[in-house]
Structures are given as structure tokens and as C-alpha cells.
Design a protein around this motif. Structure first.
Motif, PDB file in Angstrom:
ATOM      1  N   PRO A  42       0.817  -1.216   0.000  1.00 59.96           N
ATOM      2  CA  PRO A  42       0.000   0.000   0.000  1.00 59.96           C
ATOM      3  C   PRO A  42       0.848   1.263   0.000  1.00 59.96           C
ATOM      4  N   ASN A  43       0.278   2.324  -0.543  1.00 58.76           N
ATOM      5  CA  ASN A  43       0.904   3.645  -0.510  1.00 58.76           C
ATOM      6  C   ASN A  43      -0.197   4.681  -0.384  1.00 58.76           C
ATOM      7  N   LEU A  44       0.028   5.696   0.436  1.00 54.85           N
ATOM      8  CA  LEU A  44      -0.933   6.783   0.613  1.00 54.85           C
ATOM      9  C   LEU A  44      -0.321   8.094   0.157  1.00 54.85           C
ATOM     10  N   THR A  45      -1.128   8.936  -0.444  1.00 51.17           N
ATOM     11  CA  THR A  45      -0.704  10.286  -0.788  1.00 51.17           C
ATOM     12  C   THR A  45      -1.905  11.212  -0.677  1.00 51.17           C
ATOM     13  N   VAL A  46      -1.646  12.515  -0.575  1.00 48.38           N
ATOM     14  CA  VAL A  46      -2.728  13.481  -0.430  1.00 48.38           C
ATOM     15  C   VAL A  46      -2.444  14.676  -1.327  1.00 48.38           C
ATOM     16  N   SER A  47      -3.494  15.204  -1.961  1.00 46.11           N
ATOM     17  CA  SER A  47      -3.355  16.360  -2.835  1.00 46.11           C
ATOM     18  C   SER A  47      -3.366  17.640  -2.017  1.00 46.11           C
ATOM     19  N   ARG A  48      -3.072  18.750  -2.675  1.00 45.66           N
ATOM     20  CA  ARG A  48      -3.050  20.037  -1.979  1.00 45.66           C
ATOM     21  C   ARG A  48      -4.409  20.418  -1.406  1.00 45.66           C
ATOM     22  N   ASP A  49      -5.491  19.951  -2.050  1.00 44.52           N
ATOM     23  CA  ASP A  49      -6.822  20.277  -1.547  1.00 44.52           C
ATOM     24  C   ASP A  49      -7.337  19.259  -0.538  1.00 44.52           C
ATOM     25  N   GLY A  50      -6.460  18.330  -0.124  1.00 49.64           N
ATOM     26  CA  GLY A  50      -6.817  17.401   0.938  1.00 49.64           C
ATOM     27  C   GLY A  50      -7.406  16.084   0.497  1.00 49.64           C
ATOM     28  N   GLN A  51      -7.454  15.796  -0.806  1.00 52.29           N
ATOM     29  CA  GLN A  51      -7.967  14.508  -1.264  1.00 52.29           C
ATOM     30  C   GLN A  51      -6.935  13.416  -1.013  1.00 52.29           C
ATOM     31  N   VAL A  52      -7.361  12.357  -0.339  1.00 49.45           N
ATOM     32  CA  VAL A  52      -6.475  11.249   0.000  1.00 49.45           C
ATOM     33  C   VAL A  52      -6.624  10.134  -1.037  1.00 49.45           C
ATOM     34  N   TYR A  53      -5.482   9.592  -1.483  1.00 56.53           N
ATOM     35  CA  TYR A  53      -5.451   8.508  -2.450  1.00 56.53           C
ATOM     36  C   TYR A  53      -4.705   7.319  -1.852  1.00 56.53           C
ATOM     37  N   LEU A  54      -5.243   6.136  -2.070  1.00 51.96           N
ATOM     38  CA  LEU A  54      -4.600   4.890  -1.692  1.00 51.96           C
ATOM     39  C   LEU A  54      -4.278   4.114  -2.965  1.00 51.96           C
ATOM     40  N   SER A  55      -3.038   3.668  -3.117  1.00 48.70           N
ATOM     41  CA  SER A  55      -2.671   2.799  -4.233  1.00 48.70           C
ATOM     42  C   SER A  55      -2.098   1.502  -3.680  1.00 48.70           C
ATOM     43  N   TRP A  56      -2.165   0.428  -4.496  1.00 47.16           N
ATOM     44  CA  TRP A  56      -1.711  -0.874  -4.039  1.00 47.16           C
ATOM     45  C   TRP A  56      -1.580  -1.819  -5.236  1.00 47.16           C
ATOM     46  N   ILE A  57      -1.017  -2.998  -4.975  1.00 45.88           N
ATOM     47  CA  ILE A  57      -0.904  -4.036  -5.988  1.00 45.88           C
ATOM     48  C   ILE A  57      -1.847  -5.188  -5.636  1.00 45.88           C
ATOM     49  N   GLU A  58      -2.617  -5.635  -6.637  1.00 49.42           N
ATOM     50  CA  GLU A  58      -3.435  -6.843  -6.527  1.00 49.42           C
ATOM     51  C   GLU A  58      -2.751  -7.961  -7.314  1.00 49.42           C
ATOM     52  N   ARG A  59      -2.653  -9.128  -6.705  1.00 46.93           N
ATOM     53  CA  ARG A  59      -2.131 -10.303  -7.396  1.00 46.93           C
ATOM     54  C   ARG A  59      -3.279 -10.997  -8.115  1.00 46.93           C
ATOM     55  N   LEU A  60      -3.130 -11.153  -9.428  1.00 45.40           N
ATOM     56  CA  LEU A  60      -4.159 -11.747 -10.261  1.00 45.40           C
ATOM     57  C   LEU A  60      -3.765 -13.163 -10.658  1.00 45.40           C
ATOM     58  N   PRO A  61      -4.695 -13.935 -11.216  1.00 48.35           N
ATOM     59  CA  PRO A  61      -4.345 -15.286 -11.679  1.00 48.35           C
ATOM     60  C   PRO A  61      -3.296 -15.248 -12.791  1.00 48.35           C
ATOM     61  N   GLU A  62      -2.643 -16.383 -12.964  1.00 44.49           N
ATOM     62  CA  GLU A  62      -1.676 -16.591 -14.040  1.00 44.49           C
ATOM     63  C   GLU A  62      -0.487 -15.638 -13.959  1.00 44.49           C
ATOM     64  N   GLY A  63      -0.080 -15.282 -12.751  1.00 42.53           N
ATOM     65  CA  GLY A  63       1.119 -14.477 -12.553  1.00 42.53           C
ATOM     66  C   GLY A  63       0.998 -13.027 -12.960  1.00 42.53           C
ATOM     67  N   ARG A  64      -0.217 -12.505 -13.033  1.00 43.07           N
ATOM     68  CA  ARG A  64      -0.406 -11.110 -13.412  1.00 43.07           C
ATOM     69  C   ARG A  64      -0.533 -10.239 -12.160  1.00 43.07           C
ATOM     70  N   PHE A  65      -0.188  -8.970 -12.334  1.00 40.98           N
ATOM     71  CA  PHE A  65      -0.293  -7.988 -11.257  1.00 40.98           C
ATOM     72  C   PHE A  65      -1.054  -6.769 -11.759  1.00 40.98           C
ATOM     73  N   SER A  66      -1.748  -6.112 -10.843  1.00 44.65           N
ATOM     74  CA  SER A  66      -2.523  -4.925 -11.183  1.00 44.65           C
ATOM     75  C   SER A  66      -2.241  -3.829 -10.166  1.00 44.65           C
ATOM     76  N   LEU A  67      -1.798  -2.677 -10.645  1.00 42.96           N
ATOM     77  CA  LEU A  67      -1.611  -1.518  -9.787  1.00 42.96           C
ATOM     78  C   LEU A  67      -2.901  -0.710  -9.818  1.00 42.96           C
ATOM     79  N   ARG A  68      -3.506  -0.483  -8.656  1.00 47.14           N
ATOM     80  CA  ARG A  68      -4.811   0.157  -8.566  1.00 47.14           C
ATOM     81  C   ARG A  68      -4.770   1.320  -7.578  1.00 47.14           C
ATOM     82  N   PHE A  69      -5.794   2.181  -7.659  1.00 46.60           N
ATOM     83  CA  PHE A  69      -5.897   3.271  -6.699  1.00 46.60           C
ATOM     84  C   PHE A  69      -7.357   3.552  -6.393  1.00 46.60           C
ATOM     85  N   SER A  70      -7.564   4.219  -5.274  1.00 43.58           N
ATOM     86  CA  SER A  70      -8.895   4.607  -4.835  1.00 43.58           C
ATOM     87  C   SER A  70      -8.802   5.936  -4.101  1.00 43.58           C
ATOM     88  N   ARG A  71      -9.870   6.731  -4.151  1.00 47.02           N
ATOM     89  CA  ARG A  71      -9.946   7.996  -3.410  1.00 47.02           C
ATOM     90  C   ARG A  71     -10.749   7.802  -2.135  1.00 47.02           C
TER      91      ARG A  71
END
Length: 404
Positions: A42-71
Motif C-alpha cells: 500500500p501507498n498513501l498520498t494526499v493532494s493540496r486540496d486534501g484529497q487522500v489517495y490509496l494505491s496498491w498491488i493486486e495479485r491476479l491469476p496466471e502471474g499477473r499484477f494490477s496496480l490500482r488506486f482509490s480515493r
């Protein structure tokens, strides 16, 4: 007065259920995570206007990875969006992806992609989004050496002109000698600015010999950016203390130690520092094992890192490290770290004033001590502090600071 058994019961309850913990200064509540059970880094960051973002890696089938984020939205998180996916990624508990929001709202994220079958051969990939994360540009690589070597432990931040900038550990010179084996030559610390059109400018080598696998950290002061990292001395003693470089006008200063721990170590501890800035005020937190006495330390600067007050020891006696750090409006610092406790570990938080006054530690969450538990993250938005950590998937929590 409560009996001894009642006191013990409450102490255990607060450790296991930190979402209900309340003290005179703070209240912590766990919030549902948007990440799945196979998530990490996981990684957290925040914008100048205070919006918080979370990013992370999901492990998918067949050896795939997905980098995702959410507000962060209200009492939870938005539906996840995908930044990038792939199969040849370097996914590691310590060298994890990150995300940053530039002053104009541009989003930027980085991850790591293998450049050869060798374990430590991987490149940095950076993608940007100019529409709030709906679409992401084709990724670029901030280093152009072309050497199949380690490139990672990235810190993204906004340069003085608002463009994206990055510092990272660069292992191109570690290939000196055989051209294949990890461990020859020196790991270096490098910097580049990335213009809006993707061109690389203002490249610089900040340190020619640094610790090989500790995280870097950057804060932007009113004087300019400041970088902290674990250094590596050139003498046979292998001193691995925390150093600092600062941007002074058009140039970077020479490296110098934040505080001389004199930690002699023949290998990398994989335990980097954290930094926070507010105007010309700076706080730096780090872990050291100097003298076979593990400690988490904190040092304050009032002149943008030109000098530091003597460091304070803030742990409870058995720290694992993996620190993060915030500066509050009154000049005090919030430091979180992992501490060994009976049965495992715990994510701890302590508020410390520049005078050295310390509040009682808060147990944010129980945690394991394995590498898979990763590095807890912390950001602040208004009166709220958000946490993210790994425990059978990513967990998140909010701490509401009390008025002071």
C-alpha cells in the motif's frame, strides 16, 4: 478503582480492537479497505486540496499484477481504478509502487518491471494521468542508462515549477566488473525532472555510494526539496547512517548525515527514513541498530535541513522500524513505526514536540513482523490522519486528531 484483571482486559481489548481506542488526544477507527484479499504494497498520498489517495498491488491469476488506486470518500473509499497491469513486474515487500498528485491535479504513479531474469534487474516505470485517473499515459522510464540492473526505491514529488520529479536508487554502477553479478560497484542516488511532454531534464547524481535497498524519502520545504536516505560510508567500517541532500538554488548540496549514529553494518537493513516539512520546519524519523540497540529516532530542523537539533529516541524499547512521519500545525510530529510486542508486532503512533515532550504511544493496529507485513503508510487531511498497512490484505484506518 478497576481491579488488576479488569485493567489487563482493557489493555488487551485496545490492542486487538484499535478501532475503538480513544484517548484524551485521538480516536482511531478502522475503515473498510477497497483492496482485495490478495493485495499488498500500500501507498498513501494526499493532494493540496486534501484529497487522500490509496494505491496498491493486486495479485491476479496466471502471474499477473494490477496496480490500482482509490480515493477516500466520506467514511470509505471509491471503487478502485486500474493504473497498469502486467506479468513481468518486480513485486517486493520493501520496494513498492507509489503515487503522487501534482499541484495542477496531474496524477503520477510508478511501479517496477523486470529487465532480465536476474533477481535484481528491474526498471522504473512512471505513468501520468491528466484527467483524474480515468486514463493513463504510456509509461516512461526516468533513467536512460540501458543497463540491466536495479533501479528502484523511488520517491515522486513536485519540482519547484510544478512538474513531476523523481529520486531513486540506481544500480547501473553495481554491474561494474563482471557485468552480471549484483554487488559490484556502488549503488547511487539519482534525480530527474520530467516535463509535461515526457522529456527528462535537470538530471543529477545526488550521492555516489549509498545503501543498496533502503527507501528514499522527499519533502518540499519553502526553500526547495530535501531528500533523506540511508548512506554507506567509503571506509571499511561500513557506516550506514541517514544522510540528507537539499536543493539550493540550481544545485544540490553535498550529502551529510542527519545525525551520527555510526551504525556499522555489512549489509542493507532494508529500513529507510521518513521526512515531513512545513515551510522551513523539517522532521526526519529513522530506525538504527547502532551498538546492537535498536531504536527509532526523530530529529527536528528549523532551517530547511541545514542543521538539526539532537535526535530523540521515541520507541518503546523493541522497535522493528518501518517508519512514517507527519508534521502538525503546532510544529509537533506524528511518528508511526512497528514495535515488537508479545505474540508479534504492533503499529504504534507517538506525538512528539520539538522540545522533546512526548505523548503516550497509541496502538493503531496489531501487526505481524514478517516482511510480508510491509511498510505502514500515513497521511494527513485536515483533522484526520489515514493509515494503511498489510495484514492478510490491505487494511485502512482513520485517526481524528483532537483540538489543541
Amino acid at each position: 478503582m478497576r481491579g488488576e484483571n479488569e485493567v489487563k482486559r482493557i489493555a488487551i481489548f485496545c490492542l486487538i480492537y484499535p478501532i475503538l481506542l480513544q484517548t484524551a488526544s485521538a480516536q482511531v477507527r478502522e475503515i473498510p479497505s477497497p483492496a482485495g484479499a490478495n493485495s499488498g504494497q500500500p501507498n498513501l498520498t494526499v493532494s493540496r486540496d486534501g484529497q487522500v489517495y490509496l494505491s496498491w498491488i493486486e495479485r491476479l491469476p496466471e502471474g499477473r499484477f494490477s496496480l490500482r488506486f482509490s480515493r477516500q470518500t466520506g467514511d470509505g473509499w471509491s471503487a478502485p481504478r486500474v493504473i497498469a497491469e502486467g506479468t513481468n513486474w518486480f513485486v517486493n515487500w520493501a520496494d513498492f509502487p507509489s503515487m503522487v498528485v501534482l499541484p495542477d491535479g496531474t496524477l503520477a504513479a510508478h511501479w517496477l518491471v523486470k529487465s532480465s531474469p536476474e533477481t535484481f534487474d528491474y526498471d522504473v516505470q512512471i505513468a501520468r494521468s491528466f484527467d483524474g485517473g480515468v486514463h493513463w499515459e504510456k509509461p516512461l522510464t526516468p533513467h536512460r542508462d540501458g543497463v540491466r540492473a536495479e533501479h528502484g526505491f523511488v520517491s515522486l514529488f513536485a519540482a519547484s515549477d510544478g512538474n513531476l520529479a523523481a529520486v531513486w536508487l540506481d544500480g547501473r554502477e553495481m554491474k561494474a566488473g563482471t557485468g552480471h553479478d549484483h554487488g559490484h560497484g556502488n549503488m547511487t542516488l539519482r534525480y530527474v525532472k520530467i516535463e509535461r511532454d515526457g522529456s527528462l531534464t535537470d538530471e543529477a547524481v545526488l550521492d555516489t555510494r549509498v545503501c543498496e535497498c533502503c527507501q528514499t524519502a522527499v519533502a518540499v520545504t519553502s526553500d526547495g526539496p530535501v531528500v533523506v536516505y540511508r548512506d554507506r560510508s567509503s571506509d571499511p567500517n561500513e557506516i550506514r547512517d541517514i544522510s540528507i541532500v537539499r536543493r539550493s538554488g540550481p544545485r544540490w548540496t553535498d550529502p551529510r548525515p542527519v545525525a551520527p549514529d555510526r551504525w556499522e553494518l555489512t549489509g542493507c537493513p532494508v529500513n529507510g527514513p521518513a521526512i515531513a516539512a512545513r515551510g522551513r520546519e523539517i522532521a526526519v524519523a529513522w530506525y538504527t541498530g547502532a551498538g546492537d540497540s535498536p531504536r527509532v529516532k526523530l530529529a527536528f530542523s528549523q532551517d530547511a535541513g541545514e542543521s538539526f537539533a539532537p535526535p530523540l529516541t521515541i520507541d518503546e524499547g523493541s522497535p522493528i522500524g518501518r517508519v512514517d512521519l507527519l508534521l502538525l500545525g503546532d510544529g509537533s510530529a506524528l511518528v508511526c513505526w512497528l514495535e515488537k510486542v508479545a505474540g508479534g508486532g504492533a503499529l504504534r503512533l507517538r506525538r512528539v514536540a520539538p522540545s522533546g515532550t512526548m505523548e503516550q504511544t497509541l496502538p493503531i493496529a496489531p501487526s505481524g513482523t514478517a516482511r510480508s507485513n510491509g511498510f505502514p503508510q500515513m497521511v494527513r487531511s485536515g483533522k484526520d490522519v489515514f493509515f494503511a498497512w498489510t495484514a492478510a490484505g490491505i487494511k485502512t484506518a482513520r485517526l481524528e486528531l483532537s483540538p489543541r
